[in-house]
Design a protein around this motif. Structure first.
Motif, PDB file in Angstrom:
ATOM      1  N   TRP A  47      30.876 -27.768  34.462  1.00 56.64           N
ATOM      2  CA  TRP A  47      30.114 -26.560  33.828  1.00 56.64           C
ATOM      3  C   TRP A  47      28.939 -27.074  33.143  1.00 56.64           C
ATOM      4  CZ3 TRP A  47      30.487 -21.543  34.829  1.00 56.64           C
ATOM      5  CH2 TRP A  47      31.427 -20.936  35.493  1.00 56.64           C
ATOM      6  N   ILE A  48      28.974 -28.073  32.303  1.00 58.94           N
ATOM      7  CA  ILE A  48      28.020 -28.521  31.606  1.00 58.94           C
ATOM      8  C   ILE A  48      27.156 -28.952  32.427  1.00 58.94           C
ATOM      9  CG2 ILE A  48      27.160 -30.280  29.831  1.00 58.94           C
ATOM     10  CD1 ILE A  48      29.812 -29.701  28.216  1.00 58.94           C
ATOM     11  N   TYR A  49      27.449 -29.960  33.262  1.00 60.19           N
ATOM     12  CA  TYR A  49      26.417 -30.566  34.161  1.00 60.19           C
ATOM     13  C   TYR A  49      25.879 -29.569  35.184  1.00 60.19           C
ATOM     14  CZ  TYR A  49      28.166 -35.271  33.241  1.00 60.19           C
ATOM     15  OH  TYR A  49      28.569 -36.444  32.537  1.00 60.19           O
ATOM     16  N   LYS A  50      26.384 -28.609  35.452  1.00 60.42           N
ATOM     17  CA  LYS A  50      25.872 -27.568  36.278  1.00 60.42           C
ATOM     18  C   LYS A  50      24.907 -26.647  35.380  1.00 60.42           C
ATOM     19  CE  LYS A  50      27.141 -23.077  38.210  1.00 60.42           C
ATOM     20  NZ  LYS A  50      28.020 -22.191  38.180  1.00 60.42           N
ATOM     21  N   GLU A  51      24.995 -26.324  34.218  1.00 55.95           N
ATOM     22  CA  GLU A  51      24.138 -25.488  33.260  1.00 55.95           C
ATOM     23  C   GLU A  51      23.090 -26.208  32.521  1.00 55.95           C
ATOM     24  OE1 GLU A  51      24.268 -22.162  33.468  1.00 55.95           O
ATOM     25  OE2 GLU A  51      25.962 -22.369  34.832  1.00 55.95           O
ATOM     26  N   CYS A 107      23.419 -29.643  16.735  1.00 53.24           N
ATOM     27  CA  CYS A 107      24.794 -29.645  16.854  1.00 53.24           C
ATOM     28  C   CYS A 107      25.187 -28.061  16.624  1.00 53.24           C
ATOM     29  CB  CYS A 107      25.519 -30.528  15.841  1.00 53.24           C
ATOM     30  SG  CYS A 107      27.266 -30.318  16.065  1.00 53.24           S
ATOM     31  N   SER A 108      25.537 -27.882  17.954  1.00 48.34           N
ATOM     32  CA  SER A 108      26.261 -26.275  18.091  1.00 48.34           C
ATOM     33  C   SER A 108      27.534 -26.287  17.534  1.00 48.34           C
ATOM     34  CB  SER A 108      26.097 -25.922  19.584  1.00 48.34           C
ATOM     35  OG  SER A 108      24.738 -25.609  20.057  1.00 48.34           O
ATOM     36  N   PHE A 109      28.117 -24.830  17.535  1.00 48.61           N
ATOM     37  CA  PHE A 109      29.393 -24.859  16.843  1.00 48.61           C
ATOM     38  C   PHE A 109      30.253 -23.824  17.779  1.00 48.61           C
ATOM     39  CE2 PHE A 109      31.997 -22.288  13.832  1.00 48.61           C
ATOM     40  CZ  PHE A 109      32.861 -23.337  13.481  1.00 48.61           C
ATOM     41  N   VAL A 110      31.312 -24.086  18.118  1.00 44.93           N
ATOM     42  CA  VAL A 110      32.152 -22.969  18.483  1.00 44.93           C
ATOM     43  C   VAL A 110      33.468 -22.771  17.604  1.00 44.93           C
ATOM     44  CG1 VAL A 110      34.023 -22.696  20.581  1.00 44.93           C
ATOM     45  CG2 VAL A 110      31.844 -23.709  20.943  1.00 44.93           C
ATOM     46  N   GLY A 146      23.803 -24.626  24.217  1.00 43.44           N
ATOM     47  CA  GLY A 146      22.253 -24.134  24.518  1.00 43.44           C
ATOM     48  C   GLY A 146      21.445 -25.326  24.646  1.00 43.44           C
ATOM     49  N   LYS A 147      20.452 -25.466  23.830  1.00 41.99           N
ATOM     50  CA  LYS A 147      19.388 -26.517  23.697  1.00 41.99           C
ATOM     51  C   LYS A 147      19.659 -27.954  22.980  1.00 41.99           C
ATOM     52  CE  LYS A 147      16.288 -24.337  26.250  1.00 41.99           C
ATOM     53  NZ  LYS A 147      15.940 -24.489  27.443  1.00 41.99           N
ATOM     54  N   ASN A 148      20.960 -27.772  22.427  1.00 38.10           N
ATOM     55  CA  ASN A 148      21.267 -28.795  21.555  1.00 38.10           C
ATOM     56  C   ASN A 148      21.932 -29.992  22.375  1.00 38.10           C
ATOM     57  OD1 ASN A 148      20.323 -27.617  19.358  1.00 38.10           O
ATOM     58  ND2 ASN A 148      22.175 -26.654  18.771  1.00 38.10           N
ATOM     59  N   ARG A 149      22.411 -31.160  21.759  1.00 36.59           N
ATOM     60  CA  ARG A 149      22.886 -32.256  22.652  1.00 36.59           C
ATOM     61  C   ARG A 149      24.239 -32.429  22.179  1.00 36.59           C
ATOM     62  NH1 ARG A 149      19.279 -37.148  21.378  1.00 36.59           N
ATOM     63  NH2 ARG A 149      19.176 -36.058  19.393  1.00 36.59           N
ATOM     64  N   ALA A 150      24.717 -31.697  21.091  1.00 34.31           N
ATOM     65  CA  ALA A 150      26.116 -31.716  20.722  1.00 34.31           C
ATOM     66  C   ALA A 150      26.636 -30.500  20.121  1.00 34.31           C
ATOM     67  CB  ALA A 150      26.284 -32.570  19.237  1.00 34.31           C
TER      68      ALA A 150
END
Length: 98
Positions: A16-20, A59-62, A83-87
């Protein structure tokens, strides 16, 4: 070559990450003890020390981790949160970096 094995189904959300995020070339998803402990605080990563400045505003957060990442739900959740973050720091789980 052993062709009887199969890929770990828990890495399904990587697709999913590679696709999006077509700009992503590599995914590192890990659960080191200190990151797992930090993730249990259930708060976004606060960059307040020079050794982690590379993650400043990157760094995003879940806040809620649904469980074992073998379905599409986790893929949608993580690729959206990134989103636009790398982590991304995953509460009660670990971290993913692209």
């Amino acid at each position: 070559i052993n062709q009887e094995g199969m890929a770990n189904p828990a890495n399904r959300f990587h697709t999913w990450i590679y696709k999006e995020h077509p700009e992503v070339n590599c995914i590192i998803h890990t659960h080191p003890t200190y990151v797992a402990a930090l993730s249990m605080l259930q708060i976004p990563l606060m960059i307040s020390q020079m050794d982690v400045c590379a993650l400043y505003e990157d760094c995003s957060f879940v806040s809620h981790w649904p469980g074992v990442p073998v379905g599409n739900e986790e893929g949608i959740l993580i690729s959206s949160a990134l989103g636009k973050n790398r982590a991304v720091l995953l509460s009660h789980h670990g971290q993913l970096v692209t």
